[in-house]
Enzyme design. Structure first.
Site, mmCIF file in Angstrom:
data_model
loop_
_atom_site.group_PDB
_atom_site.id
_atom_site.type_symbol
_atom_site.label_atom_id
_atom_site.label_comp_id
_atom_site.label_asym_id
_atom_site.label_seq_id
_atom_site.Cartn_x
_atom_site.Cartn_y
_atom_site.Cartn_z
ATOM 1 N N THR A 29 0.982 -1.218 0.084
ATOM 2 C CA THR A 29 -0.043 -0.037 0.001
ATOM 3 C C THR A 29 0.961 1.460 -0.021
ATOM 4 O OG1 THR A 29 0.003 0.147 2.603
ATOM 5 C CG2 THR A 29 -1.467 -1.213 1.602
ATOM 6 N N ASP A 30 0.140 2.311 -0.225
ATOM 7 C CA ASP A 30 1.055 3.515 0.125
ATOM 8 C C ASP A 30 1.116 3.880 1.313
ATOM 9 O OD1 ASP A 30 2.581 5.826 -0.248
ATOM 10 O OD2 ASP A 30 1.727 6.690 -2.100
ATOM 11 N N TRP A 31 1.512 4.771 1.922
ATOM 12 C CA TRP A 31 1.670 5.272 3.463
ATOM 13 C C TRP A 31 0.226 5.282 3.882
ATOM 14 C CZ3 TRP A 31 6.502 6.739 5.698
ATOM 15 C CH2 TRP A 31 6.114 7.245 7.004
ATOM 16 N N ASP A 32 0.211 4.254 4.660
ATOM 17 C CA ASP A 32 -1.323 4.402 5.679
ATOM 18 C C ASP A 32 -2.505 4.446 4.800
ATOM 19 O OD1 ASP A 32 -2.781 3.836 7.715
ATOM 20 O OD2 ASP A 32 -2.982 6.130 8.341
#
Ligand code: BGC
Length: 728
Positions: free
Chosen positions: A261-264
């Protein structure tokens, strides 16, 4: 010895064996990735973490040793954003921004850049770069255009393949291979109004026509990992999009690696996109959609365990994700040669002369000459006094660009642990001031004035700059933008020159001295005044650590510029987006106030010499869908400098069942010619690549007449044209 510890078994066999030994807790931990601010003891010993990002210095080795002491001894995978060189690492080689490098149209050189980056990353104990960026950068307001390869899907695909090959080498077990990551999947650059991470309003047909093809090329190139974008598409956030991550990427394209995933992104499903009422629900959505590793959602670990316990998700989802992650760890050889940092080699190899040479070559090839009235460049030997003026003459950060030293500190001043290298030594970075001083002949005097601050309108010394200019034979003004005007969360509503740069240039113009403008900027700016008033314009982008030497070599004529724009320059921000491969319309393409044409189009770039195109020919005027089309053209260097020309092939499917772009790049070739030399250029494309995505979202080649266009840019006036017919 257990099978998974035995290198004579295949990565797949070792993965199956290891997975069979893992507890649910170990599997959930393997899917987690957090940054170095999180307590490593807890994460390694209690939560069995699979990956850390943004861990630098001595930490990777220390944490890896801890991981190897755990029950199964599964090594940690360390990720970093080394997207134009290992640019947060003091002493490492910093290349031009990705947008800059794309202007070289030089896949071979890009592969070398990526291989050097991989080598420098590996030596510091890291294994995975979140690069290349395959977003289509066609709205310059968006803050991350500097990270892209520009606006054309075909060119992005070609350059992506080269970069992936450079990072990953022939096989991941090569000692200097690292994992590449194709990001941000998908259509992240197409968010509305250029606003980062909002909705991308694109249909499946548009996705398949424009935004997915570069990513499909990345899969074909064996790209090990993919990153899901922050944006939503038609109501579905990318990390919640099972169709995108699972059906298309993993099933249809057969992607074997893992999706991070991208950040969070999981947190965003709940907090921002609001498609999940709780974080636990967000985890369920992300897991079922096909995300394998969860970046910076630390609570995923507990939620995953609770979801399994409640029977909401099946353990097989964790098994699939872990298998993908572990198999890559085996392929990288992390279980075998561990890839510990090599401090001795760090000091000798990082930023070594051989690596810097490639940074210099790339800086040269990435620069684009946009104007050269009366052949003012290269600088004449008659010029004895040069006024070097402007805020970007001597600015390390503007020159290196985003994702390099200083960029994170600017973005997150409140997070000291993201200040990767407070001890970063900027001295190896050659600024333009230094480069010009180093290169300029002894008899030439250089007088430098900053002239103005790039941002602060109250901070300037325009009068002194004008005095310096008056005492000179020519002015080199270095203006543009800087890191706070590019990057995540730094979209712009306006693309003009900030601070008092415009006033400075206007005052310099009044002196009547030749005005040569060097642009150091992340992305296209609206510069109609410059286009009209400068004698010459050299677009240098963020040219990296050798940027100063590169600019000097071009200005003094050691190198004949050959870069071509991969992104169109608007005249005015209201024209956005102004990309070249527009769909046809019928009410004209002009605005009430101005033309709809860009100031400088895709593919455009001048040279110190001139090239003449003639004799366009096709291998056959009638072709079947399984044939290949060879397009030939004669190119002659009619000027007095040798140089490299980038010959571009565009096509247009004249009548088709759906609207198709007025022209689309299908091939290009670089050719080096001596003065007077003439050569035939042949570009071969499979007819199968002349297709479109029809109303049923299927890729088809429709029989009919195609226009074939060849020339030095995408501009109509630059193109020779003919037609071919594709028969059923
Ligand atoms: C960016 C990614 C990057 C990640 C890790 C995110 O905010 O969108 O491109 O790889 O952070 O730094």
């Amino acid at each position: 010895m257990e099978i998974y510890k035995n290198p004579s078994y295949s990565p797949r066999e070792r993965t199956i064996d290891l997975l069979s030994r893992m507890t649910i807790e170990e599997k959930a931990g393997q899917m987690c990735q957090v940054d170095g601010r999180h307590d490593p003891e807890t994460w390694i010993y209690k939560k069995h973490i699979g990956s850390f990002l943004h861990v630098t210095g001595d930490e990777p080795a220390r944490l890896q040793k801890m991981a190897l002491e755990t029950r199964l001894g599964i090594p940690i995978l360390f990720g970093i954003d080394a997207i134009h060189g290992h640019a947060f690492q003091s002493g490492a080689t910093v290349f031009p921004s990705q947008l800059g490098m794309s202007s070289s149209w030089n896949p071979e050189l890009l592969e070398k850049v990526a291989a050097i980056t991989a080598c420098e990353v590996i030596l510091t104990g890291l294994h995975w770069t979140f690069s290349p960026v395959l977003c289509i950068g066609r709205d310059a307001r968006w803050g991350r255009v500097d990270e892209t390869f520009g606006e054309d899907p075909y060119l992005i695909g070609v350059l992506a393949k080269a970069m992936i090959q450079g990072y990953q080498g022939d096989q991941l077990s090569d000692p200097y291979s690292i994992l590449a990551c194709a990001k941000h999947f998908a259509a992240y650059g197409e968010t509305q109004g250029g606003r980062d991470s909002s909705e991308s309003d694109v249909s499946e047909r548009k996705l398949r026509s424009i935004f997915l093809p570069p990513f499909q090329e990345a899969v074909k190139a064996g790209c090990a990992t993919f990153m899901a974008g922050y944006n939503a598409i038609d109501g579905v956030p990318c990390s919640a999009n099972q169709w995108l991550l699972h059906d298309v990427l993993k099933e249809e394209w057969g992607f074997q690696g893992f999706v991070v995933t991208d950040w969070d992104n999981i947190g965003h499903l709940h907090e921002d996109h609001k498609v999940a009422a709780t974080l636990e629900e967000a985890c369920t959505i992300a897991l079922t959609a096909g995300n394998d590793m969860m970046m910076s959602t630390p609570t995923f670990y507990e939620h995953a365990l609770s979801l399994i316990e409640k029977g909401i998700i099946s353990e097989s989802l964790l098994d699939d994700a872990c298998s993908r992650i572990l198999e890559l760890k085996f392929k990288l050889g992390l279980f075998d040669h561990k890839r510990f940092p090599d401090q001795g080699m760090v000091s000798t190899i990082l930023g070594c002369p051989e690596h810097r040479k490639i940074a210099y070559d790339m800086a040269l090839e990435s620069m684009v000459l946009l104007k050269n009235q009366n052949n003012i460049l290269p600088l004449s030997k008659e010029i004895k006094r040069i006024a070097l003026i402007g805020p970007n003459c001597d600015d390390v950060q503007a020159q290196l660009g985003d994702w390099s030293f200083g960029a994170r500190e600017l973005a997150y001043p409140e997070v000291p642990t993201l200040n990767y290298h407070p001890e970063y030594d900027p001295s190896p970075i050659v600024t333009i001031l230094e480069g010009i001083k180093n290169r300029c002949p002894h008899h030439v005097q250089i007088a430098y004035e900053k002239g103005c601050d790039l941002l602060d309108e109250n901070n300037h010394n325009i009068e002194e700059a004008v005095e310096t200019a008056l005492a000179s034979d020519a002015i080199i003004a270095v203006v543009g933008d800087t890191n706070v005007l590019n990057g995540e969360m730094r979209d712009r509503a306006d693309l003009h020159l900030t601070g008092t740069q415009q006033k400075l240039l206007e005052a310099l113009k009044v002196t009547g001295k030749p005005l040569i403008i060097v642009l150091v900027n992340g992305k296209p700016l609206t510069i109609p005044w410059i286009a009209e008033n400068a004698d010459a314009i050299l677009e240098a982008w963020n040219p990296g650590m050798e940027g100063g030497n590169g600019v000097a070599s071009i200005l003094f004529g050691d190198f004949n510029p050959c870069g071509k724009l991969t992104v169109s320059f608007p005249r005015h921000v209201g024209q956005q987006p102004v990309f070249y491969n527009q769909l046809p319309g019928w009410h004209g393409n002009a605005y009430v106030e101005m033309t709809g044409e860009p100031l400088f189009p895709f593919g455009f770039g001048l040279s110190y010499t001139q090239y003449e195109y003639s004799n366009l020919m096709v291998s056959s005027s009638s072709l079947g869908v399984n044939d290949h089309l060879t397009v030939s053209v004669d190119v002659q260097n009619t000027g007095k400098y040798e140089g490299t020309e980038i010959v571009q092939l565009y096509i247009n499917d004249i009548f088709s069942s759906v609207t198709t772009p007025i022209k689309e790049l299908k091939g290009f070739q670089r050719i080096h010619l001596k003065p007077g030399e003439k050569s035939a250029v042949h570009i071969t494309v499979p007819v199968a690549s002349l297709g479109l995505v029809n109303r049923k979202c299927q890729y088809v080649v429709e029989p009919g007449v195609f226009e074939i266009m060849v020339g030095p840019s995408s501009r109509d006036m630059d193109l020779l044209k003919t037609i071919v017919e594709v028969v059923a």
